[in-house]
Write a protein that holds these residues in place. Structure first.
Motif, mmCIF file in Angstrom:
data_model
loop_
_atom_site.group_PDB
_atom_site.id
_atom_site.type_symbol
_atom_site.label_atom_id
_atom_site.label_comp_id
_atom_site.label_asym_id
_atom_site.label_seq_id
_atom_site.Cartn_x
_atom_site.Cartn_y
_atom_site.Cartn_z
ATOM 1 N N MET A 1 0.847 -1.184 0.000
ATOM 2 C CA MET A 1 0.000 0.000 0.000
ATOM 3 C C MET A 1 0.884 1.236 0.000
ATOM 4 N N ALA A 2 0.551 2.147 -0.870
ATOM 5 C CA ALA A 2 1.209 3.445 -0.891
ATOM 6 C C ALA A 2 0.139 4.504 -0.673
ATOM 7 N N GLU A 3 0.192 5.135 0.476
ATOM 8 C CA GLU A 3 -0.798 6.152 0.782
ATOM 9 C C GLU A 3 -0.465 7.440 0.040
ATOM 10 N N ASP A 30 -13.641 1.811 -1.899
ATOM 11 C CA ASP A 30 -12.605 0.995 -1.270
ATOM 12 C C ASP A 30 -11.255 1.659 -1.499
ATOM 13 N N GLY A 31 -10.535 1.893 -0.437
ATOM 14 C CA GLY A 31 -9.227 2.510 -0.548
ATOM 15 C C GLY A 31 -9.194 3.966 -0.129
ATOM 16 N N LEU A 33 -9.079 6.450 2.475
ATOM 17 C CA LEU A 33 -8.707 6.311 3.879
ATOM 18 C C LEU A 33 -9.274 7.438 4.728
ATOM 19 N N TYR A 48 -5.628 8.212 0.312
ATOM 20 C CA TYR A 48 -6.143 6.965 -0.249
ATOM 21 C C TYR A 48 -5.008 5.997 -0.506
ATOM 22 N N ASP A 49 -5.383 4.732 -0.556
ATOM 23 C CA ASP A 49 -4.463 3.646 -0.890
ATOM 24 C C ASP A 49 -4.435 3.543 -2.413
ATOM 25 N N ASP A 50 -3.306 3.909 -3.017
ATOM 26 C CA ASP A 50 -3.267 3.952 -4.478
ATOM 27 C C ASP A 50 -3.247 2.580 -5.144
ATOM 28 N N SER A 51 -3.210 1.511 -4.354
ATOM 29 C CA SER A 51 -3.344 0.180 -4.951
ATOM 30 C C SER A 51 -4.817 -0.205 -5.095
ATOM 31 N N LYS A 52 -5.711 0.591 -4.499
ATOM 32 C CA LYS A 52 -7.142 0.289 -4.546
ATOM 33 C C LYS A 52 -7.973 1.341 -5.269
ATOM 34 N N ASP A 54 -7.901 5.821 -6.895
ATOM 35 C CA ASP A 54 -7.101 6.982 -7.253
ATOM 36 C C ASP A 54 -7.935 8.248 -7.093
#
Length: 74
Positions: A1-3, A30-31, A33, A48-52, A54
């Motif tokens: 996860m990259a916030e 989802d993602g 935060l 946000y979690d950029d793996s989930k 944008d």
């Protein structure tokens, strides 16, 4: 996860009801935060979690709720 953290400029917000509508429109993303909305500045700060998700997806959900959104430059 990259916030990631971004600022969204939101036109069309006039009251607390608008703020509530934006929170409601983005609640199921989802993602997403955190989101802090400043009505007086017409801005939202999101993380946000950029793996989930944008920033564009979050902005689109707010636009679907009837507001004009631009993503501030990082």
């Amino acid at each position: 996860m990259a916030e990631q953290m971004r600022v969204l400029n939101i036109d069309g917000m006039t009251c607390g009801g608008c703020v509530a509508s934006i929170y409601s429109a983005t609640a199921d993303i989802d993602g997403l935060l955190t989101m802090s909305i400043e009505l007086t500045d017409n801005q939202a700060t999101i993380s946000y979690d950029d793996s989930k998700t944008d920033a564009e997806t979050i902005a689109a959900a707010i636009e679907d709720a009837g507001f004009d959104v631009t993503i501030a430059q990082a």
